[in-house]
Design a protein around this motif. Sequence first.
Motif, PDB file in Angstrom:
ATOM      1  N   SER A 122       0.835  -1.205   0.000  1.00  0.00           N
ATOM      2  CA  SER A 122       0.000   0.000   0.000  1.00  0.00           C
ATOM      3  C   SER A 122       0.864   1.247   0.000  1.00  0.00           C
ATOM      4  CB  SER A 122      -0.934   0.003   1.216  1.00  0.00           C
ATOM      5  OG  SER A 122      -1.883  -1.030   1.128  1.00  0.00           O
ATOM      6  N   ALA A 125       2.576   1.494  -3.343  1.00  0.00           N
ATOM      7  CA  ALA A 125       1.675   1.994  -4.379  1.00  0.00           C
ATOM      8  C   ALA A 125       1.547   3.509  -4.297  1.00  0.00           C
ATOM      9  CB  ALA A 125       0.301   1.335  -4.237  1.00  0.00           C
ATOM     10  N   GLY A 129       2.376   6.285  -7.100  1.00  0.00           N
ATOM     11  CA  GLY A 129       1.387   7.272  -7.526  1.00  0.00           C
ATOM     12  C   GLY A 129       1.868   8.694  -7.351  1.00  0.00           C
ATOM     13  N   CYS A 154      -8.281   3.179 -13.378  1.00  0.00           N
ATOM     14  CA  CYS A 154      -7.995   1.820 -12.912  1.00  0.00           C
ATOM     15  C   CYS A 154      -9.241   0.958 -13.049  1.00  0.00           C
ATOM     16  CB  CYS A 154      -7.529   1.843 -11.453  1.00  0.00           C
ATOM     17  SG  CYS A 154      -8.773   2.532 -10.327  1.00  0.00           S
ATOM     18  N   VAL A 157      -9.642  -1.896  -7.828  1.00  0.00           N
ATOM     19  CA  VAL A 157      -8.366  -1.797  -7.131  1.00  0.00           C
ATOM     20  C   VAL A 157      -8.528  -2.010  -5.628  1.00  0.00           C
ATOM     21  CG1 VAL A 157      -7.140  -0.331  -8.761  1.00  0.00           C
ATOM     22  CG2 VAL A 157      -8.655   0.713  -7.058  1.00  0.00           C
ATOM     23  N   TRP A 161      -5.556   2.465  -3.123  1.00  0.00           N
ATOM     24  CA  TRP A 161      -5.629   3.447  -4.208  1.00  0.00           C
ATOM     25  C   TRP A 161      -6.739   4.454  -3.953  1.00  0.00           C
ATOM     26  CZ3 TRP A 161      -1.718   4.274  -7.180  1.00  0.00           C
ATOM     27  CH2 TRP A 161      -0.824   3.239  -7.450  1.00  0.00           C
ATOM     28  N   LEU A 172     -10.092   9.527  -8.734  1.00  0.00           N
ATOM     29  CA  LEU A 172      -9.960   8.114  -9.093  1.00  0.00           C
ATOM     30  C   LEU A 172     -11.105   7.733 -10.027  1.00  0.00           C
ATOM     31  CD1 LEU A 172      -8.865   5.201  -6.863  1.00  0.00           C
ATOM     32  CD2 LEU A 172     -10.892   4.923  -8.280  1.00  0.00           C
ATOM     33  N   VAL A 201      -3.556   2.350 -13.877  1.00  0.00           N
ATOM     34  CA  VAL A 201      -3.055   1.361 -12.917  1.00  0.00           C
ATOM     35  C   VAL A 201      -3.739   0.016 -13.138  1.00  0.00           C
ATOM     36  CG1 VAL A 201      -2.734   0.769 -10.486  1.00  0.00           C
ATOM     37  CG2 VAL A 201      -2.584   3.154 -11.210  1.00  0.00           C
ATOM     38  N   THR A 203      -3.869  -4.035 -12.360  1.00  0.00           N
ATOM     39  CA  THR A 203      -3.522  -4.837 -11.185  1.00  0.00           C
ATOM     40  C   THR A 203      -3.138  -6.245 -11.612  1.00  0.00           C
ATOM     41  OG1 THR A 203      -5.062  -3.578  -9.817  1.00  0.00           O
ATOM     42  CG2 THR A 203      -4.317  -5.693  -8.956  1.00  0.00           C
ATOM     43  N   ASP A 238       0.217  -2.335 -10.270  1.00  0.00           N
ATOM     44  CA  ASP A 238       0.045  -2.782  -8.893  1.00  0.00           C
ATOM     45  C   ASP A 238       0.176  -4.297  -8.897  1.00  0.00           C
ATOM     46  OD1 ASP A 238      -0.689  -3.517  -6.353  1.00  0.00           O
ATOM     47  OD2 ASP A 238      -2.489  -2.268  -6.275  1.00  0.00           O
TER      48      ASP A 238
END
Length: 458
Positions: A122, A125, A129, A154, A157, A161, A172, A201, A203, A238
């Motif tokens: 976390s 990430a 970012g 994304c 997530v 995030w 986001l 992003v 995953t 990620d």
Amino acid sequence: MPLWKTCASESPDIYATARAVEGLAKARIPETGVSPEEAYNLVRDELYLDGNARQNLATFCTTWVEDEVHKLMADCIDKNMIDKDEYPQTAEIEARCVHIIASLWNSPEAEETIGCSTTGSSEAAMLGGLALKWAWRDRRKKEGKPHDKPNMVCGPVQVCWHKFAKYFDVELRQIPLSEGSLHMRPEQLKDYVDENTICVVPTLGVTFTGVYEPVKEICQELDRLQTETGLDIPVHVDAASGGFVAPFLHPELLWDFRLDRVKSINASGHKFGLAPLGVGWVIWRDKKELPSDLVFNVDYLGGNMPTFALNFSRPGGQIVIQYYNFMRLGWDGYRDIQSACAENAQYLAEKLAELPELDILYDGNGALPCVCYRLKHPDKAHYTLYDLSERVRMNGWQIASYPLPSDMEDTVVQRVMIRHGVSHDAVEQLYWDIKKALNYLDKNNIKWSEAGPSFSHG
């Protein structure tokens, strides 16, 4: 006078001492202490009320380690990894891990690139970012354009995030799911990206289901959009869990620095990296991808040292164990462990697929070693997967149950993680316990208990 008051304070039996009979302090520090043996045993007794971590199949995190790991962790208990002047060899070990992981992820400058350890994926990430937000802002300033409305795009997530977006004022834009697809699809990107997009992003190992998002195809779509629109949008992967799975189980998969558009990657060392809680890693493609504004020089620890993690003082043990694992297991060892996990996950999926009540959404093939499923006919059942979670917990198993993100909030799933230390026999027993629980729920009109979502991001 209470009977326990007549006991000698130095009783030969721990459970006859005053603290054992009266109880441990709950709201304020006690006036007097006790012996190490008494404190250890009474606090350890508190921990018996926790679930059995080995049966916690909701978590991605390492729950089994070798005895040597315990010894090395004890050896490192006094090492503050941020103090690189005082503990230079721990700092050297961290640097070795960065270059080893960069090589694992096919960095073009693995021996020279930059990265760092963190408390988990976390934090890693968020660092990735932040670097991308700063780089986007700097570009916009040089172009004389507004830089006050950054966004990131994304699929489904992990909650970190959402925290990143809120903490650092980034919109986001989460692409919704649809029936038949458990991840964002490349063709959806054109409707979400624009000149304010700091990154996309994907995953590698979606938290909700275990599947990989198609990083190569996402990069190809961004290439196409750049040709059409001029938008040059970077990618941060990620790889919280998949970063230590894909290189060993799916080496042919293009998801890492072999793709030019991938600028940074984060992963958890304490998940499929097999280190104990908590260590994560963030690696940048090359040094220029980390803006210098994010690097701070600290000169009060005995030397002038750069740092760019969010946390400061941290234990060095988990970093040392990450390196121990690399040396102890090697490539072959990691491949064997991840292969065993995948085989056990696929076996569990095959067995669960035989149950008429369940619909397998992901069977452990091609991505993380886990199984994800839902009820085949939830509208006709008089129980939910939350009830199933409660029922199997009577046998000690902890299984995550939760609704999928938008636009599939009405779909409740269960996800079973198969990690290092989860044997074939354990998987077999879990299958029988699930089967027995479903049989019980089928025969008894539960009518939906008060059980609710149980979800482990970690």
